[in-house]
Structures are given as structure tokens and as C-alpha cells.
Motif scaffolding. Structure first.
Motif, PDB file in Angstrom:
ATOM      1  N   SER A 137       0.993  -1.414   0.002  1.00  0.00           N
ATOM      2  CA  SER A 137      -0.066  -0.082   0.097  1.00  0.00           C
ATOM      3  C   SER A 137       0.765   1.223   0.011  1.00  0.00           C
ATOM      4  O   SER A 137       1.985   1.385   0.480  1.00  0.00           O
ATOM      5  N   ARG A 138       0.401   2.280  -0.753  1.00  0.00           N
ATOM      6  CA  ARG A 138       1.025   3.513  -0.673  1.00  0.00           C
ATOM      7  C   ARG A 138       0.662   4.302   0.500  1.00  0.00           C
ATOM      8  O   ARG A 138      -0.749   4.350   0.726  1.00  0.00           O
ATOM      9  N   THR A 139       1.586   4.866   1.305  1.00  0.00           N
ATOM     10  CA  THR A 139       1.229   5.955   2.416  1.00  0.00           C
ATOM     11  C   THR A 139       0.878   6.970   2.057  1.00  0.00           C
ATOM     12  O   THR A 139       1.166   7.658   0.750  1.00  0.00           O
ATOM     13  N   ASP A 140       0.368   7.874   2.823  1.00  0.00           N
ATOM     14  CA  ASP A 140      -0.125   9.208   2.523  1.00  0.00           C
ATOM     15  C   ASP A 140       1.050  10.107   2.126  1.00  0.00           C
ATOM     16  O   ASP A 140       0.928  11.040   1.589  1.00  0.00           O
ATOM     17  N   ASP A 141       2.398   9.650   2.701  1.00  0.00           N
ATOM     18  CA  ASP A 141       3.605  10.621   2.206  1.00  0.00           C
ATOM     19  C   ASP A 141       4.305   9.888   1.023  1.00  0.00           C
ATOM     20  O   ASP A 141       5.307  10.423   0.607  1.00  0.00           O
ATOM     21  N   GLY A 142       3.633   8.915   0.382  1.00  0.00           N
ATOM     22  CA  GLY A 142       4.014   8.564  -0.830  1.00  0.00           C
ATOM     23  C   GLY A 142       4.878   7.361  -0.794  1.00  0.00           C
ATOM     24  O   GLY A 142       5.447   6.696  -1.862  1.00  0.00           O
ATOM     25  N   ARG A 143       5.242   6.754   0.319  1.00  0.00           N
ATOM     26  CA  ARG A 143       6.238   5.488   0.541  1.00  0.00           C
ATOM     27  C   ARG A 143       5.127   4.318   0.289  1.00  0.00           C
ATOM     28  O   ARG A 143       3.845   4.192   0.484  1.00  0.00           O
ATOM     29  N   TRP A 144       5.960   3.317  -0.225  1.00  0.00           N
ATOM     30  CA  TRP A 144       5.164   1.943  -0.446  1.00  0.00           C
ATOM     31  C   TRP A 144       5.693   1.138   0.725  1.00  0.00           C
ATOM     32  O   TRP A 144       6.829   1.030   1.258  1.00  0.00           O
ATOM     33  N   VAL A 145       4.723   0.367   1.287  1.00  0.00           N
ATOM     34  CA  VAL A 145       4.982  -0.482   2.600  1.00  0.00           C
ATOM     35  C   VAL A 145       4.155  -1.792   2.371  1.00  0.00           C
ATOM     36  O   VAL A 145       3.217  -1.743   1.680  1.00  0.00           O
ATOM     37  N   LEU A 146       4.493  -2.709   3.095  1.00  0.00           N
ATOM     38  CA  LEU A 146       3.519  -4.105   3.079  1.00  0.00           C
ATOM     39  C   LEU A 146       2.673  -4.000   3.678  1.00  0.00           C
ATOM     40  O   LEU A 146       2.329  -3.185   4.747  1.00  0.00           O
ATOM     41  N   ASP A 147       1.374  -4.279   3.074  1.00  0.00           N
ATOM     42  CA  ASP A 147       0.155  -4.241   3.487  1.00  0.00           C
ATOM     43  C   ASP A 147       0.206  -5.141   4.810  1.00  0.00           C
ATOM     44  O   ASP A 147       0.751  -6.166   4.937  1.00  0.00           O
ATOM     45  N   ASP A 148      -0.697  -4.731   5.689  1.00  0.00           N
ATOM     46  CA  ASP A 148      -0.774  -5.473   7.166  1.00  0.00           C
ATOM     47  C   ASP A 148      -1.020  -6.874   7.047  1.00  0.00           C
ATOM     48  O   ASP A 148      -0.623  -7.668   7.728  1.00  0.00           O
ATOM     49  N   ASP A 149      -2.146  -7.168   6.020  1.00  0.00           N
ATOM     50  CA  ASP A 149      -2.554  -8.613   5.617  1.00  0.00           C
ATOM     51  C   ASP A 149      -1.080  -9.289   5.246  1.00  0.00           C
ATOM     52  O   ASP A 149      -1.120 -10.682   5.566  1.00  0.00           O
ATOM     53  N   ALA A 150      -0.381  -8.739   4.280  1.00  0.00           N
ATOM     54  CA  ALA A 150       0.837  -9.288   3.705  1.00  0.00           C
ATOM     55  C   ALA A 150       1.842  -9.672   4.929  1.00  0.00           C
ATOM     56  O   ALA A 150       2.446 -10.878   4.936  1.00  0.00           O
ATOM     57  N   ALA A 151       1.809  -8.687   5.761  1.00  0.00           N
ATOM     58  CA  ALA A 151       2.805  -8.841   6.786  1.00  0.00           C
ATOM     59  C   ALA A 151       2.603  -9.904   7.808  1.00  0.00           C
ATOM     60  O   ALA A 151       3.432 -10.863   8.332  1.00  0.00           O
ATOM     61  N   CYS A 152       1.404 -10.152   8.029  1.00  0.00           N
ATOM     62  CA  CYS A 152       0.579 -10.894   8.935  1.00  0.00           C
ATOM     63  C   CYS A 152       0.705 -12.478   8.093  1.00  0.00           C
ATOM     64  O   CYS A 152       0.980 -13.462   8.950  1.00  0.00           O
ATOM     65  N   SER A 153       0.442 -12.630   7.013  1.00  0.00           N
ATOM     66  CA  SER A 153       0.815 -13.925   6.196  1.00  0.00           C
ATOM     67  C   SER A 153       2.116 -14.498   6.435  1.00  0.00           C
ATOM     68  O   SER A 153       2.214 -15.616   6.770  1.00  0.00           O
ATOM     69  N   ILE A 154       3.195 -13.627   6.420  1.00  0.00           N
ATOM     70  CA  ILE A 154       4.563 -14.027   6.720  1.00  0.00           C
ATOM     71  C   ILE A 154       4.771 -14.425   8.162  1.00  0.00           C
ATOM     72  O   ILE A 154       5.346 -15.251   8.469  1.00  0.00           O
ATOM     73  N   LEU A 155       4.277 -13.532   8.908  1.00  0.00           N
ATOM     74  CA  LEU A 155       4.304 -13.795  10.443  1.00  0.00           C
ATOM     75  C   LEU A 155       3.828 -14.971  10.819  1.00  0.00           C
ATOM     76  O   LEU A 155       4.310 -15.879  11.538  1.00  0.00           O
ATOM     77  N   GLU A 156       2.770 -15.426  10.356  1.00  0.00           N
ATOM     78  CA  GLU A 156       1.978 -16.500  10.460  1.00  0.00           C
ATOM     79  C   GLU A 156       2.735 -17.842  10.272  1.00  0.00           C
ATOM     80  O   GLU A 156       2.594 -18.846  10.570  1.00  0.00           O
ATOM     81  N   MET A 157       3.622 -17.539   8.914  1.00  0.00           N
ATOM     82  CA  MET A 157       4.390 -18.577   8.561  1.00  0.00           C
ATOM     83  C   MET A 157       5.456 -19.151   9.515  1.00  0.00           C
ATOM     84  O   MET A 157       5.872 -20.114   9.899  1.00  0.00           O
ATOM     85  N   GLY A 158       5.753 -18.068  10.378  1.00  0.00           N
ATOM     86  CA  GLY A 158       6.821 -18.262  11.549  1.00  0.00           C
ATOM     87  C   GLY A 158       6.116 -18.703  12.682  1.00  0.00           C
ATOM     88  O   GLY A 158       6.718 -18.644  13.789  1.00  0.00           O
ATOM     89  N   ARG A 159       4.602 -18.956  12.563  1.00  0.00           N
ATOM     90  CA  ARG A 159       3.910 -19.133  13.910  1.00  0.00           C
ATOM     91  C   ARG A 159       3.595 -18.128  14.838  1.00  0.00           C
ATOM     92  O   ARG A 159       3.652 -18.237  15.868  1.00  0.00           O
ATOM     93  N   ILE A 160       3.712 -16.957  14.324  1.00  0.00           N
ATOM     94  CA  ILE A 160       3.407 -15.735  15.112  1.00  0.00           C
ATOM     95  C   ILE A 160       2.000 -15.220  14.710  1.00  0.00           C
ATOM     96  O   ILE A 160       1.835 -14.838  13.654  1.00  0.00           O
ATOM     97  N   THR A 161       1.191 -15.258  15.446  1.00  0.00           N
ATOM     98  CA  THR A 161      -0.338 -14.806  15.478  1.00  0.00           C
ATOM     99  C   THR A 161      -0.645 -13.582  15.373  1.00  0.00           C
ATOM    100  O   THR A 161      -0.120 -12.774  16.456  1.00  0.00           O
ATOM    101  N   CYS A 162      -0.886 -13.179  14.216  1.00  0.00           N
ATOM    102  CA  CYS A 162      -1.269 -11.308  14.175  1.00  0.00           C
ATOM    103  C   CYS A 162      -2.622 -11.006  14.925  1.00  0.00           C
ATOM    104  O   CYS A 162      -3.590 -11.874  14.906  1.00  0.00           O
ATOM    105  N   ALA A 163      -2.691  -9.894  15.642  1.00  0.00           N
ATOM    106  CA  ALA A 163      -4.029  -9.729  16.242  1.00  0.00           C
ATOM    107  C   ALA A 163      -4.595  -8.809  15.543  1.00  0.00           C
ATOM    108  O   ALA A 163      -4.295  -8.217  14.536  1.00  0.00           O
TER     109      ALA A 163
END
Length: 161
Positions: free
Chosen positions: A135-161
């Protein structure tokens, strides 16, 4: 060791351009105006269709997977990163013992502020392509969408809240 399979759906957007039609009985001024309007529309659409490339998206991915990056660094490259600070802190520990990398490949436009990129996520035991949304932030930077980050974290068995 158990192998987990992650299925993610990638969203794509199609941009269709309709050619301008003109009546052969139209005068030259009208045809010229129609051509100019079509050219402007095509240029605008092409700009909107390619808001970012893989090299730009690679930067937040590199920070996300960098074992030397701090939790604050990871928070800065994840949409709503502050809300996932605890999980990102755990991920820092995971990366210390199990280094991962991510290589951004093909980018698909979802809309002006969202893209999906096929990203090869690899570790010591191999890798697999994953569609990650950015997703593009208000200041124009591109960041990982929180769902994408959670997908990666869950692969490491870290549950996203």
C-alpha cells in the motif's frame, strides 16, 4: 518439522482503453481535439497503471527480512505497523535463528495506492513465491500491507492480532 502451506489470493486490476471513434464527416478541428483527448487519456491511464516497480517494493521487503533491522525499522515498512509491534518484535527473534529473504518479482496494479507483487520468500530449506500486497502511504512511501505482513508472520507461527 511440519510444513505449512500458505494460500493467498492476489488481486489484479484490468485497465481497458476504448479507442476514440470519429465521424469521417467531422471537420479537422474536431478530429484533432478528439485525438488530443485520446492521447491525454492514454497517458493518464498509463501513469496510473504503473505507480511503482519491483525495485521500489524491494526496499521495504529488504528491511522486513533483515535480521539486523530493529522492530522500529519493521514497524516503519508495514501498514499500521504500530498495531503489530509485538508480533514484529517476535519476528526479529525468529529471523535471528532462521534467516529469510524476499525477492520482489512481477508487480500487478490493484489501484493507484495498492499493488500486489509476486515475491519469492526463501529460507535455509528453500522458498516459494507469495503474492504480497503493498500500500502507498499518505507520504508516498510503499509499505507491506498489514495482511501481507501477517501472512509472513503466521508462517513463522506468530499470530497477528
Amino acid at each position: 518439522m511440519t510444513t505449512r502451506t500458505l494460500l493467498a489470493a492476489a488481486a489484479g486490476a484490468a485497465v481497458a482503453l476504448l479507442p476514440a471513434c470519429s465521424d469521417s464527416s467531422s471537420d479537422t478541428t474536431t478530429d484533432s481535439t478528439a485525438t488530443s483527448a485520446t492521447t491525454t487519456a492514454t497517458t493518464t491511464t498509463a501513469t496510473a497503471a504503473a505507480p511503482v516497480d519491483a525495485a521500489v517494493l524491494q526496499q521495504p521487503v529488504d528491511v522486513f527480512f533483515d535480521p539486523a533491522a530493529s522492530t522500529d525499522d519493521r514497524v516503519a515498512v508495514v501498514e499500521d505497523g504500530d498495531e503489530h509491534r509485538a508480533e514484529l518484535d517476535q519476528f526479529t527473534g525468529v529471523l535471528a535463528g532462521y534467516p529469510l529473504t524476499g525477492t520482489v518479482g512481477e508487480v500487478t496494479v490493484v489501484d493507484d495506492d495498492t499493488v500486489t507483487a509476486t515475491t519469492e520468500v526463501a529460507g535455509p530449506h528453500g522458498g516459494a513465491p507469495m503474492p504480497l500486497q503493498f500500500s502507498r502511504t499518505d507520504d508516498g512511501r510503499w509499505v507491506l500491507d498489514d495482511d501481507a505482513a501477517c501472512s509472513i508472520l503466521e508462517m513463522g507461527r506468530i499470530t497477528c492480532a
